[in-house]
Design an enzyme around this catalytic site. Structure first.
Site: not given
Ligand code: LLP
Length: 424
Positions: A276-277, A279, A315, A319, A344-345, A373
């Site tokens: 499930e990639p 990013r 982001r 984070y 305004c923050e 994201y």
């Molecule tokens: N599978 C599941 C169950 C997840 O919860 C996520 C991400 C992914 C796959 C994908 O993960 P990735 O390969 O993209 O790392 N908004 C945050 C990131 C939140 C990720 C949530 N879950 C940011 O901007 O860093």
């Protein structure tokens, strides 16, 4: 690797100068590169080439833009969704239902019913309570839901606390100690067919070791389940692979290194692997183009006030995330500045005391690695309409989401009868 590069002194997305898009669409605007999306999909697939028919289910949450989804669907990617909305968008973009996985701790009965009717591949269930609800929904529809039990392996992914998902105190998954019993529960419930195990420990991971520990635990669980007489056909290993945000930091592990680790750890599992990639596929396939409104003198460093705000890209403040900035037409000079938005923050700060390309009023700046994201987490805070998005392919480009007019935002509000015009 991405396709944003300087050509004749101007930053381009593939063959399109970014200033051309900024002129036509205005700023801020997200710009995506098709070549980068396609490349990442292929690199990820190639890294898994040693595995038997893996399913790469792109995590839609990272970037649900229709053009991005369709580009990845054409690369035969599936989709990992966390809401009916994401399933619907994936289907609309051409992802076949049999390549869609639905995850999430809060699936509602209505979402389950819609996904079941659509015929998705699998539900990753995150609690025993959810298993009961899904069973009731499936039985009422006279359908069978293929389920994977999402396990919380209690592994520290070593990432930012807000994007860690695999520690026991996180809300995700069923604790390892209860996972086998949950699998047996699913096998006993009508309308459910347990098909496998799922795990996802966090995002923006820069070390493969925690992933490896989590996968080893999944391997043990599969053996345990089989010993207890349960069939296990699939293992969903989630996403999480990090991308380079800061050119001065060590690069995260490559997809090749990730693929090699997976091949080693999963050897002999005899399951179909799902990934499930998010990013890793889209992160550096996008930039946020913004224009400098003015450069304001600061106590120590100047404030570069840009026309993108924390509502467009949350982001950094959410984070403490780092995004590199590049001038679209660099003058070859550098300076140290604070980069801030108009909201305004105080949290509307993208960088503090950052060495960067020198920019002045009216100049265009690109926030790099803004494909994941980013647009999808935008809001209309400060009554700033949602950011438009454009996509480039070679020397072609197109707007793929229109700039939201302020009138559209206002038109969504309704006045109650006692405040409406007639009763003024
Ligand atoms: N599978 C599941 C169950 C997840 O919860 C996520 C991400 C992914 C796959 C994908 O993960 P990735 O390969 O993209 O790392 N908004 C945050 C990131 C939140 C990720 C949530 N879950 C940011 O901007 O860093």
């Amino acid at each position: 690797m991405h396709h944003f590069h300087l050509c004749d002194g101007v930053l381009h997305a593939e063959d399109v100068p970014l200033d051309r898009i900024a002129e036509a669409v205005g700023t801020p605007v997200y710009v995506y590169s098709t070549a980068t999306l396609v490349r990442h999909a292929r690199v990820f697939r190639a890294a898994l080439a040693g595995l038997d028919d893996p399913l790469i289910a792109y995590a839609v949450k990272a970037n649900p833009n229709a053009a991005v989804l369709r580009t990845l669907a054409r690369e035969r990617l599936g989709a990992d969704a966390v809401s009916w909305g994401e399933v619907a968008r994936a289907l609309h973009a051409g992802v076949p239902a049999e390549r869609i996985v639905l995850s999430g701790v809060g699936k509602t009965g209505d979402e389950m019913a819609a996904a079941l009717r659509a015929g998705i591949l699998q539900f990753n269930i995150e609690s025993e309570q959810e298993a009961h609800t899904l069973s009731a929904v499936a039985a009422a529809l006279d359908l069978t839901a293929a389920v994977a039990v999402r396990v919380n392996p209690d592994v520290d992914a070593g990432t930012h606390a807000k994007i860690s998902t695999g520690k026991s105190e996180n809300k995700f998954g069923i604790p390892y100690a209860r996972a086998a019993a949950a699998y047996a529960l699913c096998a006993s419930l009508s309308g459910l067919e347990p098909v496998g195990i799922a795990v996802h420990i966090g995002s923006q991971l820069t070390d493969l070791a925690p992933l490896e520990r989590a996968f080893e635990r999944i391997g043990q669980l599969i053996a345990e389940l089989r010993a207890a007489g349960h069939p296990v056909h699939r293992a969903d290993l989630g996403g999480g692979l990090g991308v380079p945000y800061d050119a001065d930091q060590p690069a995260p592990p490559t997809p090749e290194a990730y693929g090699a680790m997976v091949a080693r750890v999963t050897e002999g599992w005899d399951v179909r692997l799902i990934f499930e990639p998010g990013r890793a596929l889209v992160g550096n396939a996008g930039v946020l183009l913004t224009r400098v409104i003015r450069v304001k003198a600061g106590a120590e460093h100047p404030f570069v006030v840009v026309d993108a705000g924390m509502n467009d890209l949350i982001r950094p403040t959410l984070y403490d995330a780092w995004h590199d900035f590049r001038a679209v037409a660099p003058r070859g000079e550098r300076f140290t500045a604070n980069v801030v938005g108009p909201v305004c923050e105080t949290g509307d700060t993208f960088a503090t005391a950052r060495p960067m390309d020198r920019v002045g009023e009216g100049d265009l700046l690109a926030f790099m690695t803004a494909g994941a994201y980013a647009a999808t987490m935008a809001s209309t805070y400060n009554s700033r309409p949602l950011t438009p998005e454009a996509i480039v392919s070679g020397d072609r480009w197109a707007v793929t989401r229109e700039r939201q007019p302020i009138e559209a935002l206002i038109a969504m509000d309704r006045l109650p009868p006692w405040l409406s015009e007639e009763n003024k």
